[in-house]
Design a protein around this motif. Structure first.
Motif, PDB file in Angstrom:
ATOM      1  N   MET A   1      -4.535   6.006  -7.639  1.00 11.31           N
ATOM      2  CA  MET A   1      -4.838   7.089  -6.680  1.00 11.31           C
ATOM      3  C   MET A   1      -3.581   7.899  -6.351  1.00 11.31           C
ATOM      4  SD  MET A   1      -5.706   5.002  -3.101  1.00 11.31           S
ATOM      5  CE  MET A   1      -6.743   3.726  -3.776  1.00 11.31           C
TER       6      MET A   1
ATOM      7  N   HIS B   1     -11.523  -9.118  11.175  1.00 10.49           N
ATOM      8  CA  HIS B   1     -11.182 -10.229  10.274  1.00 10.49           C
ATOM      9  C   HIS B   1      -9.896 -10.929  10.680  1.00 10.49           C
ATOM     10  CE1 HIS B   1     -14.496  -9.048   7.737  1.00 10.49           C
ATOM     11  NE2 HIS B   1     -14.070  -7.803   7.779  1.00 10.49           N
TER      12      HIS B   1
ATOM     13  N   SER C   1      -9.248   5.531  -0.204  1.00  9.79           N
ATOM     14  CA  SER C   1      -9.345   4.071  -0.142  1.00  9.79           C
ATOM     15  C   SER C   1     -10.717   3.542  -0.509  1.00  9.79           C
ATOM     16  CB  SER C   1      -8.997   3.601   1.281  1.00  9.79           C
ATOM     17  OG  SER C   1      -7.679   3.970   1.612  1.00  9.79           O
TER      18      SER C   1
ATOM     19  N   ASN D   1       0.810  -1.229   0.000  1.00  4.02           N
ATOM     20  CA  ASN D   1       0.000   0.000   0.000  1.00  4.02           C
ATOM     21  C   ASN D   1       0.841   1.276   0.000  1.00  4.02           C
ATOM     22  OD1 ASN D   1      -1.512  -1.859   2.481  1.00  4.02           O
ATOM     23  ND2 ASN D   1      -2.513  -1.642   0.512  1.00  4.02           N
TER      24      ASN D   1
ATOM     25  N   GLY E   1      -8.657  -1.268  -3.008  1.00  2.00           N
ATOM     26  CA  GLY E   1      -7.297  -0.772  -2.805  1.00  2.00           C
ATOM     27  C   GLY E   1      -7.284   0.356  -1.796  1.00  2.00           C
ATOM     28  N   GLY E   2      -6.300   0.303  -0.905  1.00  2.00           N
ATOM     29  CA  GLY E   2      -6.172   1.341   0.115  1.00  2.00           C
ATOM     30  C   GLY E   2      -6.206   0.753   1.511  1.00  2.00           C
ATOM     31  N   ASP E   3      -6.584   1.587   2.470  1.00  2.00           N
ATOM     32  CA  ASP E   3      -6.653   1.174   3.877  1.00  2.00           C
ATOM     33  C   ASP E   3      -8.068   0.662   4.138  1.00  2.00           C
ATOM     34  OD1 ASP E   3      -6.475   0.829   6.580  1.00  2.00           O
ATOM     35  OD2 ASP E   3      -6.397   2.964   7.073  1.00  2.00           O
ATOM     36  N   TRP E   4      -8.176  -0.583   4.542  1.00  4.77           N
ATOM     37  CA  TRP E   4      -9.510  -1.192   4.672  1.00  4.77           C
ATOM     38  C   TRP E   4     -10.073  -1.086   6.087  1.00  4.77           C
ATOM     39  CZ3 TRP E   4     -10.261  -7.090   5.530  1.00  4.77           C
ATOM     40  CH2 TRP E   4      -9.300  -7.575   6.414  1.00  4.77           C
ATOM     41  N   ALA E   5      -9.380  -0.385   6.983  1.00  4.25           N
ATOM     42  CA  ALA E   5      -9.715  -0.433   8.411  1.00  4.25           C
ATOM     43  C   ALA E   5     -11.172  -0.091   8.715  1.00  4.25           C
ATOM     44  CB  ALA E   5      -8.790   0.493   9.193  1.00  4.25           C
ATOM     45  N   ILE E   6     -11.704   0.943   8.090  1.00  8.14           N
ATOM     46  CA  ILE E   6     -13.055   1.392   8.493  1.00  8.14           C
ATOM     47  C   ILE E   6     -14.011   1.443   7.305  1.00  8.14           C
ATOM     48  CG2 ILE E   6     -12.298   2.721  10.499  1.00  8.14           C
ATOM     49  CD1 ILE E   6     -12.508   5.235   8.714  1.00  8.14           C
ATOM     50  N   ILE E   7     -13.728   0.669   6.259  1.00  4.41           N
ATOM     51  CA  ILE E   7     -14.592   0.694   5.081  1.00  4.41           C
ATOM     52  C   ILE E   7     -15.796  -0.233   5.310  1.00  4.41           C
ATOM     53  CG2 ILE E   7     -14.709   0.315   2.590  1.00  4.41           C
ATOM     54  CD1 ILE E   7     -12.697   2.490   3.402  1.00  4.41           C
TER      55      ILE E   7
ATOM     56  N   LEU F   1     -12.267  -2.104  14.027  1.00  4.38           N
ATOM     57  CA  LEU F   1     -11.444  -2.012  12.815  1.00  4.38           C
ATOM     58  C   LEU F   1     -11.401  -3.359  12.091  1.00  4.38           C
ATOM     59  CD1 LEU F   1      -8.396   0.051  14.182  1.00  4.38           C
ATOM     60  CD2 LEU F   1     -10.426   0.894  12.992  1.00  4.38           C
ATOM     61  N   ALA F   2     -11.314  -3.266  10.768  1.00  6.45           N
ATOM     62  CA  ALA F   2     -11.344  -4.496   9.960  1.00  6.45           C
ATOM     63  C   ALA F   2     -10.242  -5.458  10.366  1.00  6.45           C
ATOM     64  CB  ALA F   2     -11.212  -4.133   8.482  1.00  6.45           C
ATOM     65  N   GLN F   3      -9.090  -4.914  10.748  1.00  8.61           N
ATOM     66  CA  GLN F   3      -7.969  -5.781  11.108  1.00  8.61           C
ATOM     67  C   GLN F   3      -8.322  -6.684  12.280  1.00  8.61           C
ATOM     68  OE1 GLN F   3      -7.774  -2.594  10.326  1.00  8.61           O
ATOM     69  NE2 GLN F   3      -6.019  -2.224   8.978  1.00  8.61           N
TER      70      GLN F   3
ATOM     71  N   GLU G   1      -4.247   1.458  -6.272  1.00  3.05           N
ATOM     72  CA  GLU G   1      -3.402   2.315  -5.428  1.00  3.05           C
ATOM     73  C   GLU G   1      -2.433   3.131  -6.287  1.00  3.05           C
ATOM     74  OE1 GLU G   1      -1.800  -0.380  -2.542  1.00  3.05           O
ATOM     75  OE2 GLU G   1      -3.729  -0.590  -1.512  1.00  3.05           O
TER      76      GLU G   1
ATOM     77  N   LEU H   1      -8.366   7.625   8.502  1.00  6.00           N
ATOM     78  CA  LEU H   1      -7.977   7.211   9.852  1.00  6.00           C
ATOM     79  C   LEU H   1      -6.468   7.017  10.013  1.00  6.00           C
ATOM     80  CD1 LEU H   1      -8.726   6.172  12.708  1.00  6.00           C
ATOM     81  CD2 LEU H   1      -9.038   3.904  11.712  1.00  6.00           C
ATOM     82  N   TYR H   2      -5.795   6.674   8.940  1.00  8.60           N
ATOM     83  CA  TYR H   2      -4.363   6.353   9.046  1.00  8.60           C
ATOM     84  C   TYR H   2      -3.614   7.536   9.671  1.00  8.60           C
ATOM     85  CZ  TYR H   2      -0.550   3.246   7.800  1.00  8.60           C
ATOM     86  OH  TYR H   2       0.475   2.355   7.860  1.00  8.60           O
TER      87      TYR H   2
ATOM     88  N   GLU I   1      -6.704 -10.148  10.839  1.00 12.02           N
ATOM     89  CA  GLU I   1      -5.633 -10.095   9.845  1.00 12.02           C
ATOM     90  C   GLU I   1      -4.321 -10.569  10.476  1.00 12.02           C
ATOM     91  OE1 GLU I   1      -5.189  -6.257   8.051  1.00 12.02           O
ATOM     92  OE2 GLU I   1      -3.615  -6.909   6.692  1.00 12.02           O
TER      93      GLU I   1
END
Lengths: 352, 166
Positions: free
Chosen positions: B73, A243, A59, A35, B83-89, A238-240, B70, A67-68, A245
């Motif tokens: 973008m 799921h 994203s 990424n 593609g990207g940061d999947w944390a809060i999608i 959070l997805a991490q 990515e 958020l990053y 990860e």
């Protein structure tokens, strides 16, 4: 002994690190795995529009808050703006910066733990970890976090309160996992210092303050950022986490990702620290090193504690803990073999 | 033999052994890191960014794979369905699943078109390489781009860009 010799070896360690990282110039474009380009998007957006895309990340089709943590992206944008170089070249030069910072940071940390030559050994050992190279040879926030960690650890081990708190602030805003690892190590250090101070009859508050202050500063910084970005503190949403990860860490995987020298010397160093701790002979840097190792081991096996997130991704952070400890072990092994030499010489001279 | 020389013999031997093993570990580290330098994307994909900048709206959404998305973008400030940061999608796993199996591995052009529309995509990125939308690497099936649903808007030897028709 020539006082410049350690410096010469340190420069050699820096050169080795630069050589190891030079592969970042191999391809026609900077690395894209991991990424890397999503951070370029935020930095480019900041430069082209004058605003950071805080409320509309790029994203997955956009529309969500960014958020990053932003420090790496700010650094990237600033470097492009200041130099006028392309994003691609600046990305590769950021990797060169990591290659310079890593041996220097590990030198400081190793020196604080076990003296000048341990610092030099630490600087060399930093080039042996496959995981450390994999994460710092790409222009990624992980690389910035990993390059800052040994420096932050140095300040913690020195019990420099202000620098430890500042390190916590910067590392947490550079990379989430590096931040989690730093605050975890700071907390464990504070806790073990409470025990050490209590047993030694010292002032518990004063001895444990740097660790707890860095932990508090780092934790509050991240929670503040998280709440600012998404208006909640539900980290486990959070997805991490959702799921799970990450992959389980077996001994074979740990060996493959660590290498023989670092693993063997790290294990020996861990045993030495544990022995000294049981004998109540550890000083603050040793206590810190032991704390960081324990936190590293906890992180790679966090599945045993019900978390099951990023276990394999934390191997590289365990390496940050292991490198100075491995250098300590190497120094002790050299010292021990010197004593054996001395005994042999004594016996031979008696016999002769 | 002088005392100093003799005293240094064992430590020197130890350091030599460690150095030999360390050299092997260093080479191993470099060999493990080298595959991560593979850019995946093709030079023509970078070349296409100029067309993207001139002919699409800022933040226009493309159907793309993770690497291409990515790359898009970062170079053009356009967006990708994955593609990207999947944390809060929200629904991120379903999104990746759809782009993988209902777009790039769709059974019909119509299914691919419906998937593109579902995620608000105006364009499709169809590179001459394998793509990775989140689950597995697959080749782009050019037969999906039926003129009834997609219009070829740009092409170079490395990538085709299709417009998703209304």
């Amino acid at each position: 002994m020539n006082e410049r010799l350690p410096l010469a070896f340190l420069l050699a360690a820096v050169a080795l690190s630069l050589y190891g990282h030079s592969m970042v110039f191999n391809e026609w474009v900077m690395p894209t795995y991991g990424n890397t380009m999503i951070h370029v998007a935020s930095a480019r957006h900041a430069i082209e529009t004058g605003e950071y895309p805080m409320w509309n990340d790029y994203s997955y089709g956009g529309g969500q808050p960014n958020l990053y943590v932003p420090l790496y992206r700010f650094l990237y944008a600033e470097l492009v703006a200041l130099t006028g170089l392309s994003f691609d070249l600046v990305g590769r030069l950021i990797v060169v910066l990591y290659a310079l910072l890593l041996p220097l940071g590990f030198y400081l940390l190793g020196r604080e733990l076990a003296g000048e030559w341990a610092g030099v050994a630490s600087a060399f050992l930093a080039s042996l970890s496959p995981e450390l190279l994999i994460y710092t040879v790409r222009p990624l926030p992980q690389g910035l976090g990993l390059a800052l960690l040994p420096i932050g650890f140095y300040f913690l081990a020195k019990k420099d309160l202000r620098a430890s708190v500042l390190s916590a602030f910067l590392i947490v805003l550079a990379h989430q996992e590096a931040g989690v690892f730093f605050v975890g190590c700071a907390f464990a250090f504070g806790a073990l210092e409470v025990a050490r101070a209590f047993l030694a009859g010292k002032r518990v508050f004063a001895e444990s303050m740097p660790g707890f202050a860095a932990w508090g500063a780092g934790t509050l910084t991240y929670l503040g950022w998280h709440f600012f970005a998404v208006r909640n503190l539900d980290l486990f949403a959070l997805a991490q986490f959702q799921h799970h990860e990450g992959a389980f860490v077996s001994l074979q995987l740990l060996y493959d990702k660590t290498g023989l020298v670092l693993l063997a010397l790290g294990a020996l160093g861990f045993a030495l620290l544990a022995y000294k701790a049981l004998e109540n002979k550890l000083k603050a840097p040793g206590v810190f090193a032991l704390s960081a190792l324990l936190v590293g081991l906890f992180c790679i096996k966090n599945d045993l504690f019900g978390l099951q997130v990023f276990m394999d991704r934390f191997i590289v952070f365990l390496h940050v803990s292991m490198i100075p400890v491995a250098a300590l072990a190497l120094k002790e092994a050299c010292s021990f073999s010197g004593k054996i030499d001395e005994r042999i010489r004594t016996r031979l001279s008696r016999g002769g | 033999m002088s005392r100093m020389k003799f005293k240094a013999l064992l430590p020197a031997a130890l350091l030599l052994v460690v150095a030999c093993l360390a050299y092997s570990d260093f080479e191993s580290a470099r060999n493990q890191a080298l595959p991560w330098m593979n850019p995946v994307v093709l030079p023509g994909e970078l070349e296409a960014m100029a067309w993207v900048r001139q002919n699409t709206a800022p933040r226009a959404v493309f159907v793309n794979d993770i690497f291409g998305g990515e790359f898009l973008m970062g170079n053009s400030l356009r967006e990708s369905a994955v593609g990207g940061d999947w944390a809060i999608i929200p629904g991120v796993v379903q999104r990746m699943h759809d782009v993988q199996y209902s777009f790039y591995e769709a059974e019909t052009p119509e299914q691919a078109w419906e998937t593109a529309k579902k995620y608000g995509a105006k364009f499709v990125w169809a590179p001459q390489r394998q793509v990775f939308p989140g689950y597995e690497w697959v080749s782009v099936n050019q037969e999906l781009f039926d003129p009834q649903y997609f219009r070829l808007a740009y092409s170079n030897p490395d990538v085709k860009i299709y417009e998703v028709l209304e």
